[in-house]
Design an enzyme around this catalytic site. Structure first.
Site, PDB file in Angstrom:
ATOM      1  N   HIS A  77     -23.775 134.062 -33.181  1.00 50.13           N
ATOM      2  CA  HIS A  77     -22.839 133.177 -32.488  1.00 50.13           C
ATOM      3  C   HIS A  77     -23.309 132.721 -31.111  1.00 50.13           C
ATOM      4  O   HIS A  77     -22.683 131.854 -30.516  1.00 50.13           O
ATOM      5  CB  HIS A  77     -21.482 133.874 -32.341  1.00 50.13           C
ATOM      6  CG  HIS A  77     -21.462 134.982 -31.334  1.00 50.13           C
ATOM      7  ND1 HIS A  77     -22.003 136.221 -31.601  1.00 50.13           N
ATOM      8  CD2 HIS A  77     -20.986 135.039 -30.070  1.00 50.13           C
ATOM      9  CE1 HIS A  77     -21.853 136.978 -30.525  1.00 50.13           C
ATOM     10  NE2 HIS A  77     -21.238 136.292 -29.587  1.00 50.13           N
TER      11      HIS A  77
ATOM     12  N   GLY B 223     -26.452 131.529 -30.431  1.00 48.14           N
ATOM     13  CA  GLY B 223     -27.544 130.572 -30.527  1.00 48.14           C
ATOM     14  C   GLY B 223     -27.072 129.134 -30.592  1.00 48.14           C
ATOM     15  O   GLY B 223     -25.881 128.830 -30.507  1.00 48.14           O
TER      16      GLY B 223
ATOM     17  N   VAL C 235     -26.983 126.991 -33.127  1.00 44.54           N
ATOM     18  CA  VAL C 235     -26.126 126.693 -34.274  1.00 44.54           C
ATOM     19  C   VAL C 235     -24.844 127.512 -34.246  1.00 44.54           C
ATOM     20  O   VAL C 235     -23.744 126.977 -34.384  1.00 44.54           O
ATOM     21  CB  VAL C 235     -26.889 126.931 -35.591  1.00 44.54           C
ATOM     22  CG1 VAL C 235     -25.949 126.820 -36.784  1.00 44.54           C
ATOM     23  CG2 VAL C 235     -28.031 125.940 -35.721  1.00 44.54           C
TER      24      VAL C 235
ATOM     25  N   SER D  78     -33.432 125.964 -43.077  1.00 42.03           N
ATOM     26  CA  SER D  78     -34.188 125.018 -42.259  1.00 42.03           C
ATOM     27  C   SER D  78     -34.949 124.070 -43.163  1.00 42.03           C
ATOM     28  O   SER D  78     -35.270 124.396 -44.315  1.00 42.03           O
ATOM     29  CB  SER D  78     -35.167 125.783 -41.355  1.00 42.03           C
ATOM     30  OG  SER D  78     -36.151 124.925 -40.819  1.00 42.03           O
ATOM     31  N   SER D  79     -35.267 122.896 -42.647  1.00 36.55           N
ATOM     32  CA  SER D  79     -36.035 121.926 -43.429  1.00 36.55           C
ATOM     33  C   SER D  79     -37.463 122.389 -43.684  1.00 36.55           C
ATOM     34  O   SER D  79     -38.153 121.814 -44.529  1.00 36.55           O
ATOM     35  CB  SER D  79     -36.057 120.575 -42.706  1.00 36.55           C
ATOM     36  OG  SER D  79     -36.677 120.699 -41.434  1.00 36.55           O
ATOM     37  N   CYS D  80     -37.907 123.441 -42.999  1.00 31.91           N
ATOM     38  CA  CYS D  80     -39.280 123.925 -43.207  1.00 31.91           C
ATOM     39  C   CYS D  80     -39.443 124.605 -44.562  1.00 31.91           C
ATOM     40  O   CYS D  80     -40.558 124.986 -44.933  1.00 31.91           O
ATOM     41  CB  CYS D  80     -39.692 124.874 -42.086  1.00 31.91           C
ATOM     42  SG  CYS D  80     -38.904 126.493 -42.173  1.00 31.91           S
TER      43      CYS D  80
ATOM     44  N   TYR E 159     -41.718 132.192 -41.934  1.00 36.73           N
ATOM     45  CA  TYR E 159     -40.296 131.909 -41.742  1.00 36.73           C
ATOM     46  C   TYR E 159     -39.731 131.168 -42.953  1.00 36.73           C
ATOM     47  O   TYR E 159     -38.635 131.473 -43.434  1.00 36.73           O
ATOM     48  CB  TYR E 159     -40.106 131.076 -40.472  1.00 36.73           C
ATOM     49  CG  TYR E 159     -38.692 130.647 -40.178  1.00 36.73           C
ATOM     50  CD1 TYR E 159     -37.768 131.549 -39.657  1.00 36.73           C
ATOM     51  CD2 TYR E 159     -38.277 129.339 -40.414  1.00 36.73           C
ATOM     52  CE1 TYR E 159     -36.462 131.152 -39.375  1.00 36.73           C
ATOM     53  CE2 TYR E 159     -36.978 128.939 -40.139  1.00 36.73           C
ATOM     54  CZ  TYR E 159     -36.081 129.852 -39.624  1.00 36.73           C
ATOM     55  OH  TYR E 159     -34.796 129.456 -39.344  1.00 36.73           O
TER      56      TYR E 159
ATOM     57  N   LYS F 173     -36.595 132.126 -45.584  1.00 37.64           N
ATOM     58  CA  LYS F 173     -35.438 131.254 -45.800  1.00 37.64           C
ATOM     59  C   LYS F 173     -35.290 130.865 -47.270  1.00 37.64           C
ATOM     60  O   LYS F 173     -34.170 130.761 -47.790  1.00 37.64           O
ATOM     61  CB  LYS F 173     -35.548 130.006 -44.923  1.00 37.64           C
ATOM     62  CG  LYS F 173     -35.295 130.283 -43.447  1.00 37.64           C
ATOM     63  CD  LYS F 173     -33.892 130.794 -43.221  1.00 37.64           C
ATOM     64  CE  LYS F 173     -33.604 131.170 -41.808  1.00 37.64           C
ATOM     65  NZ  LYS F 173     -32.242 131.693 -41.614  1.00 37.64           N
TER      66      LYS F 173
ATOM     67  N   HIS G 142     -38.912 122.371 -28.910  1.00 37.90           N
ATOM     68  CA  HIS G 142     -39.228 121.283 -29.826  1.00 37.90           C
ATOM     69  C   HIS G 142     -39.250 119.955 -29.074  1.00 37.90           C
ATOM     70  O   HIS G 142     -38.949 119.888 -27.887  1.00 37.90           O
ATOM     71  CB  HIS G 142     -38.214 121.252 -30.964  1.00 37.90           C
ATOM     72  CG  HIS G 142     -38.275 122.464 -31.836  1.00 37.90           C
ATOM     73  ND1 HIS G 142     -39.359 122.760 -32.627  1.00 37.90           N
ATOM     74  CD2 HIS G 142     -37.387 123.480 -32.040  1.00 37.90           C
ATOM     75  CE1 HIS G 142     -39.152 123.891 -33.277  1.00 37.90           C
ATOM     76  NE2 HIS G 142     -37.963 124.350 -32.937  1.00 37.90           N
TER      77      HIS G 142
ATOM     78  N   ARG H 260     -39.099 117.336 -19.526  1.00 40.46           N
ATOM     79  CA  ARG H 260     -40.231 116.697 -18.858  1.00 40.46           C
ATOM     80  C   ARG H 260     -39.793 115.495 -18.028  1.00 40.46           C
ATOM     81  O   ARG H 260     -40.220 115.318 -16.874  1.00 40.46           O
ATOM     82  CB  ARG H 260     -41.266 116.262 -19.902  1.00 40.46           C
ATOM     83  CG  ARG H 260     -42.618 115.896 -19.316  1.00 40.46           C
ATOM     84  CD  ARG H 260     -43.628 115.626 -20.399  1.00 40.46           C
ATOM     85  NE  ARG H 260     -43.781 116.778 -21.292  1.00 40.46           N
ATOM     86  CZ  ARG H 260     -44.521 116.764 -22.386  1.00 40.46           C
ATOM     87  NH1 ARG H 260     -45.170 115.657 -22.729  1.00 40.46           N
ATOM     88  NH2 ARG H 260     -44.620 117.838 -23.136  1.00 40.46           N
TER      89      ARG H 260
ATOM     90  N   ARG I 191     -38.950 110.662 -37.126  1.00 39.70           N
ATOM     91  CA  ARG I 191     -38.253 111.942 -37.234  1.00 39.70           C
ATOM     92  C   ARG I 191     -36.741 111.696 -37.359  1.00 39.70           C
ATOM     93  O   ARG I 191     -36.221 110.664 -36.961  1.00 39.70           O
ATOM     94  CB  ARG I 191     -38.525 112.823 -36.006  1.00 39.70           C
ATOM     95  CG  ARG I 191     -39.955 113.305 -35.874  1.00 39.70           C
ATOM     96  CD  ARG I 191     -40.328 114.279 -36.976  1.00 39.70           C
ATOM     97  NE  ARG I 191     -41.689 114.793 -36.797  1.00 39.70           N
ATOM     98  CZ  ARG I 191     -42.765 114.252 -37.358  1.00 39.70           C
ATOM     99  NH1 ARG I 191     -42.638 113.152 -38.095  1.00 39.70           N
ATOM    100  NH2 ARG I 191     -43.956 114.787 -37.168  1.00 39.70           N
TER     101      ARG I 191
END
Length: 402
Positions: free
Chosen positions: A103, A105, A107, A199-201, A228, A232, A271, A279, A301
């Site tokens: 809770h 993080g 997401v 995740s999309s990974c 990772y 998942k 990311h 930056r 993206r």
């Protein structure tokens, strides 16, 4: 806690204690003393039987129509989600006990905000100091004591390319332990429904674009984060296995690239979107005239504000029950160049962007196909510009720059 962040050190040296339920599960299903029986009413969700082995019957099947509409799904979507149930039971009881794992993080915190906004009053939250999700006995004791009705599993150990390459054992073992402990204990202690977030990974490195759910396990993974990704994928398959064997309502959602409040703005490990925001902000603060960005800016993206994901999580918990995992994305692409210009505008940097074309661009395109979820009736609501404004406001209030 095991949130979607990279700001904590995780101890993986302590072995998960054995549990007789695991051994029993390997032999003949769940322990008899913890078998879930079907409730006789909505208030009798966590009833158990001590005397007979009982496997929940298969979940009912309803017509393949978008919730709240009379328009049928496409034949492709209907065939892929042949076990959809649109009961709407999640939103009907705002006092239901809900465990949100992770809770703190990016997401998990968004999910908590969304649930609180909707009026849910019985959220169960635990920090890592209070509950180590890698310790099976601790997780089992937590579920035995709290007996939540719903579980949203947003807890994970995550990191960038460098972290994945440096600590591959941590990324696969910690995530497997978290998932296994939470999913098994949820089923074992009568949780009505669980949502696992990935995740999309999980998709192959050279998956077709846009990436459909059917692309899973059709090709080689991206080597830089395969540890990772494998964990998942195992989480998805564990939810499917428990659904297939026990008829238990475990579902999975796979979000695209996320951003928003509580994002990781670390100068080296963040990311692309939060990295650009930091930056440009630092350049504005120093009075710099130029910001250098890697590559040509050509890659495309997809981004989704984390509050939109939280809205999708509630939608899935209330409206979806199926074997297939579902992609959760915005369905909109933006080039890195367009993104940089937009972040520059939101931050208020008046200088010039210089593209260092000697640096690699990365994958030319990465877009998830979220049509199945959208055909069910969900769609994102936050535009990229509005989301960036919201995120920058949070950044200014919460991130300390050197």
């Amino acid at each position: 806690s095991f949130e979607l962040s990279n700001n904590k050190a995780y101890n993986t040296t302590k072995p998960a204690k054995s549990n007789s339920c695991i051994n029993s599960l390997k032999r003949a299903g769940p322990c008899n003393k913890h078998n879930k029986v079907q409730p006789t009413n909505q208030n009798d969700i966590t009833a158990h039987t001590d005397s007979h082995h009982h496997t929940p019957p298969n979940l009912p099947v309803e017509s393949h129509r978008s919730p709240g509409t009379s328009s049928p799904l496409s034949s492709t979507a209907a065939a892929a989600m042949a076990d959809i149930v649109t009961t709407g039971s999640f939103l009907s009881d705002k006092s239901a006990k809900i465990f949100v794992a992770g809770h703190r993080g990016l997401v998990g915190s968004a999910i908590v905000r969304r649930l609180q906004t909707l009026g849910f009053t019985n959220l169960v939250l635990r920090s890592h100091a209070d509950l180590d999700l890698t310790i099976q006995s601790a997780v089992d004791a937590f579920f035995a004591s709290e007996k939540p009705r719903f579980v949203i599993l947003a807890a994970a150990k995550v990191g960038g390319i460098h972290a994945n390459n440096t600590y591959p054992a941590d990324f696969i073992s910690v995530n497997l332990m978290i998932q296994t402990n939470v999913i098994h204990s949820s089923y074992n202690h009568g949780v009505e429904k669980l949502l696992f977030l990935g995740s999309s990974c999980i998709y192959p490195k050279f998956a077709p674009q846009p990436i459909p759910e059917s692309a899973l396990l059709t090709g080689e993974l991206e080597p830089t984060n395969e540890w990772y990704a494998v964990a998942k994928i195992a989480g998805i398959k564990m939810c499917q296995a428990y659904r297939k064997q026990y008829g238990w309502d475990a579902i999975s959602g796979m979000p695209t690239n996320l951003y928003g409040p509580n994002d990781n703005f670390h100068p080296e490990n963040s990311h692309v979107l939060p990295a650009l925001m930091r930056r440009f902000h630092e350049a504005k603060t120093r009075g710099d005239k130029v910001v250098v960005v890697w590559g040509t800016g050509a890659p495309l993206r997809e981004f989704l504000h984390v509050d939109d994901l939280a809205d999708a999580v509630v939608f899935l918990m209330d409206r979806y029950s199926g074997m297939s995992h579902l992609n959760v994305g915005s369905g909109k692409e933006v080039s890195i160049k367009e993104l940089a210009e937009l972040v520059k505008e939101v931050v208020g940097f008046d200088g010039e962007i210089v593209w260092d074309k000697s640096k690699p661009d990365g994958t030319p395109r990465k877009l998830m196909d979220s049509s199945k979820l959208m055909e069910l009736g969900w769609e994102p609501k936050i535009s990229l510009r509005d989301g960036l404004v919201d995120t920058y406001e949070w950044y200014l209030e919460n991130v300390k720059n050197p």
